[in-house]
Design a protein around this motif. Structure first.
Motif, PDB file in Angstrom:
ATOM      1  N   ASP A  59      31.372 -25.813 -12.348  1.00  0.00           N
ATOM      2  CA  ASP A  59      30.566 -26.873 -12.950  1.00  0.00           C
ATOM      3  C   ASP A  59      31.406 -28.296 -12.690  1.00  0.00           C
ATOM      4  N   LEU A  60      30.726 -28.892 -11.730  1.00  0.00           N
ATOM      5  CA  LEU A  60      31.294 -30.344 -11.520  1.00  0.00           C
ATOM      6  C   LEU A  60      30.995 -31.279 -12.534  1.00  0.00           C
ATOM      7  N   ALA A  61      32.031 -32.067 -12.930  1.00  0.00           N
ATOM      8  CA  ALA A  61      31.853 -33.091 -14.116  1.00  0.00           C
ATOM      9  C   ALA A  61      31.476 -32.216 -15.317  1.00  0.00           C
ATOM     10  N   CYS A  62      32.112 -31.385 -15.912  1.00  0.00           N
ATOM     11  CA  CYS A  62      31.768 -30.510 -16.918  1.00  0.00           C
ATOM     12  C   CYS A  62      31.892 -30.752 -18.153  1.00  0.00           C
ATOM     13  N   GLY A  63      32.350 -31.869 -18.466  1.00  0.00           N
ATOM     14  CA  GLY A  63      32.230 -32.564 -19.670  1.00  0.00           C
ATOM     15  C   GLY A  63      32.828 -31.573 -20.804  1.00  0.00           C
ATOM     16  N   THR A  64      32.262 -31.323 -21.805  1.00  0.00           N
ATOM     17  CA  THR A  64      32.627 -30.435 -22.816  1.00  0.00           C
ATOM     18  C   THR A  64      32.356 -29.064 -22.732  1.00  0.00           C
ATOM     19  N   GLY A  65      31.927 -28.673 -21.352  1.00  0.00           N
ATOM     20  CA  GLY A  65      31.808 -27.177 -21.105  1.00  0.00           C
ATOM     21  C   GLY A  65      30.477 -26.459 -21.031  1.00  0.00           C
ATOM     22  N   ASP A  66      29.327 -27.325 -21.675  1.00  0.00           N
ATOM     23  CA  ASP A  66      28.325 -26.486 -22.122  1.00  0.00           C
ATOM     24  C   ASP A  66      27.678 -25.558 -20.883  1.00  0.00           C
ATOM     25  N   LEU A  67      27.805 -26.425 -19.711  1.00  0.00           N
ATOM     26  CA  LEU A  67      27.394 -25.471 -18.307  1.00  0.00           C
ATOM     27  C   LEU A  67      28.220 -24.510 -17.992  1.00  0.00           C
ATOM     28  N   CYS A  68      29.690 -24.588 -18.364  1.00  0.00           N
ATOM     29  CA  CYS A  68      30.545 -23.368 -18.040  1.00  0.00           C
ATOM     30  C   CYS A  68      30.058 -22.210 -19.121  1.00  0.00           C
ATOM     31  N   ARG A  69      30.052 -22.600 -20.235  1.00  0.00           N
ATOM     32  CA  ARG A  69      29.603 -21.581 -21.055  1.00  0.00           C
ATOM     33  C   ARG A  69      28.131 -20.660 -20.837  1.00  0.00           C
ATOM     34  N   GLU A  70      27.255 -21.465 -20.377  1.00  0.00           N
ATOM     35  CA  GLU A  70      26.203 -20.919 -19.953  1.00  0.00           C
ATOM     36  C   GLU A  70      26.263 -20.069 -18.516  1.00  0.00           C
ATOM     37  N   LEU A  71      27.087 -20.420 -17.759  1.00  0.00           N
ATOM     38  CA  LEU A  71      27.534 -19.729 -16.659  1.00  0.00           C
ATOM     39  C   LEU A  71      27.904 -18.346 -17.002  1.00  0.00           C
ATOM     40  N   ALA A  72      29.009 -18.448 -17.868  1.00  0.00           N
ATOM     41  CA  ALA A  72      29.821 -17.361 -18.429  1.00  0.00           C
ATOM     42  C   ALA A  72      28.752 -16.422 -19.034  1.00  0.00           C
ATOM     43  N   ARG A  73      27.823 -16.970 -19.686  1.00  0.00           N
ATOM     44  CA  ARG A  73      26.856 -16.127 -20.502  1.00  0.00           C
ATOM     45  C   ARG A  73      25.979 -15.186 -19.548  1.00  0.00           C
ATOM     46  N   SER A  74      25.732 -15.983 -18.295  1.00  0.00           N
ATOM     47  CA  SER A  74      24.868 -15.414 -17.313  1.00  0.00           C
ATOM     48  C   SER A  74      25.542 -14.598 -16.382  1.00  0.00           C
ATOM     49  N   GLY A  75      26.985 -14.335 -16.603  1.00  0.00           N
ATOM     50  CA  GLY A  75      27.561 -13.103 -15.875  1.00  0.00           C
ATOM     51  C   GLY A  75      28.348 -13.916 -14.767  1.00  0.00           C
ATOM     52  N   TYR A  76      28.670 -15.116 -14.517  1.00  0.00           N
ATOM     53  CA  TYR A  76      29.332 -15.718 -13.533  1.00  0.00           C
ATOM     54  C   TYR A  76      30.572 -15.979 -14.018  1.00  0.00           C
ATOM     55  N   ARG A  77      31.381 -15.997 -12.819  1.00  0.00           N
ATOM     56  CA  ARG A  77      32.755 -16.693 -13.190  1.00  0.00           C
ATOM     57  C   ARG A  77      32.888 -18.130 -13.091  1.00  0.00           C
ATOM     58  N   ALA A  78      33.072 -18.900 -14.138  1.00  0.00           N
ATOM     59  CA  ALA A  78      32.882 -20.207 -14.217  1.00  0.00           C
ATOM     60  C   ALA A  78      34.357 -20.827 -14.032  1.00  0.00           C
ATOM     61  N   VAL A  79      34.314 -22.216 -13.339  1.00  0.00           N
ATOM     62  CA  VAL A  79      35.362 -22.956 -13.539  1.00  0.00           C
ATOM     63  C   VAL A  79      34.716 -24.536 -13.460  1.00  0.00           C
ATOM     64  N   GLY A  80      35.503 -25.322 -14.494  1.00  0.00           N
ATOM     65  CA  GLY A  80      34.791 -26.664 -14.744  1.00  0.00           C
ATOM     66  C   GLY A  80      36.007 -27.533 -14.298  1.00  0.00           C
ATOM     67  N   PHE A  81      35.396 -29.050 -13.663  1.00  0.00           N
ATOM     68  CA  PHE A  81      36.328 -29.801 -13.251  1.00  0.00           C
ATOM     69  C   PHE A  81      35.589 -31.154 -14.028  1.00  0.00           C
ATOM     70  N   ASP A  82      36.687 -32.098 -14.451  1.00  0.00           N
ATOM     71  CA  ASP A  82      36.130 -33.289 -15.092  1.00  0.00           C
ATOM     72  C   ASP A  82      37.310 -34.320 -14.878  1.00  0.00           C
ATOM     73  N   PHE A  83      37.092 -35.364 -14.727  1.00  0.00           N
ATOM     74  CA  PHE A  83      38.495 -36.504 -14.914  1.00  0.00           C
ATOM     75  C   PHE A  83      38.458 -36.964 -16.231  1.00  0.00           C
ATOM     76  N   SER A  84      37.619 -36.873 -17.182  1.00  0.00           N
ATOM     77  CA  SER A  84      37.851 -37.210 -18.463  1.00  0.00           C
ATOM     78  C   SER A  84      38.692 -36.309 -19.642  1.00  0.00           C
ATOM     79  N   HIS A  85      39.844 -36.573 -19.794  1.00  0.00           N
ATOM     80  CA  HIS A  85      40.770 -35.648 -20.462  1.00  0.00           C
ATOM     81  C   HIS A  85      40.033 -35.449 -21.769  1.00  0.00           C
ATOM     82  N   GLY A  86      39.552 -36.628 -22.410  1.00  0.00           N
ATOM     83  CA  GLY A  86      38.810 -36.561 -23.853  1.00  0.00           C
ATOM     84  C   GLY A  86      37.821 -35.319 -23.593  1.00  0.00           C
ATOM     85  N   MET A  87      36.770 -35.647 -22.778  1.00  0.00           N
ATOM     86  CA  MET A  87      35.899 -34.454 -22.745  1.00  0.00           C
ATOM     87  C   MET A  87      36.438 -32.942 -22.586  1.00  0.00           C
TER      88      MET A  87
END
Ligand code: SAM
Length: 228
Positions: A59-87
């Protein structure tokens, strides 16, 4: 394009600083301002990947990880990338998260089976470069699903949406988070090329069957494609 909108390095710095600043309330404001519809849009994006279970999807520009969670929920191996440490530091996901610029991903060529991106196409400094980088890391046959905000086509819906986006969203943002950040949101739509241009850009980047799906009456849009 509105002249207030920064470009180049100034844009990257402004975007990173803004998301660092609003990270704490980002998820809450998203839910409130979209009436929870953003959850369904992310679900649809992941559903459109149609990859085998266990596929590695970034998940590119993953922010706070909502799409990563959704990917994992759907049985994918997710990895997130974002340049904002705060997010990233606010992310609630078990997926590995990497602080990185999505224009220069720390990944080998063709190392992913899929990629998603939520609401960041207008935030990157160079959209064509982002799509090229996405194509570089997704293997042939892999899939992408890229979500973005949009404007409805019909004149009445468009007028209502414009009032909501330009007047109400900054108000909600101001009450719950940071007004100027949520005034930037409608303004930043000016960075986006037209729908047809966007589809052409995704195709030209290496996803020849790319198409666009309008969501919720056209207030959001999803670009899907297969790496050719
Ligand atoms: C509107 S938020 C979307 C977050 C998440 N994808 C979602 O669906 O909620 C945009 C995100 O893009 C990130 N971003 C923008 N440009 C980036 C870049 N060049 N590299 C990495 N992250 C970037 C910001 O830090 C921010 O977290």
């Amino acid at each position: 394009m509105t002249s207030r909108l920064p470009r180049g390095d100034a844009k990257a710095q402004a975007v990173r600083g803004m998301f660092d600043a609003i990270a704490a309330r980002y998820d809450l404001v998203n839910r409130v301002m979209t009436f929870g519809m953003d959850v369904g849009w992310r679900r649809r994006a992941v559903g459109e990947l149609r990859l085998p279970g266990g596929a590695l999807v970034a998940d590119l520009a993953c922010g706070t990880g909502d799409l990563c969670r959704e990917l994992a929920r759907s049985g994918y191996r997710a990895v997130g990338f974002d340049f904002s440490h705060g997010m990233l530091s606010r992310a609630a996901t078990s997926a590995p998260l990497v602080q990185a610029d999505v224009l220069r991903l720390p990944l080998p060529d063709a190392s992913l089976e899929g990629a998603t991106c939520g609401f960041a196409l207008r935030n990157v400094v160079d959209l064509a470069a982002f799509l090229a980088e996405t194509a570089r890391v997704v293997r042939v046959g892999g899939r992408v699903a890229l979500l973005e905000a949009s404007q409805p086509e019909g004149p009445f819906m468009r007028a209502g949406h414009s009032i909501y986006f330009r007047r109400i969203v900054p108000l909600i943002g101001g009450l719950l988070s940071d007004r100027s950040a949520y005034a930037y949101l409608p303004e930043s739509m000016a960075y986006l090329p037209s729908t047809d241009e966007l589809v052409a850009m995704v195709r030209d980047a290496g996803f020849p069957d790319a198409s666009r799906i309008g969501l919720s009456g056209g207030i959001a849009q999803l670009f899907v494609g297969t790496r050719g």
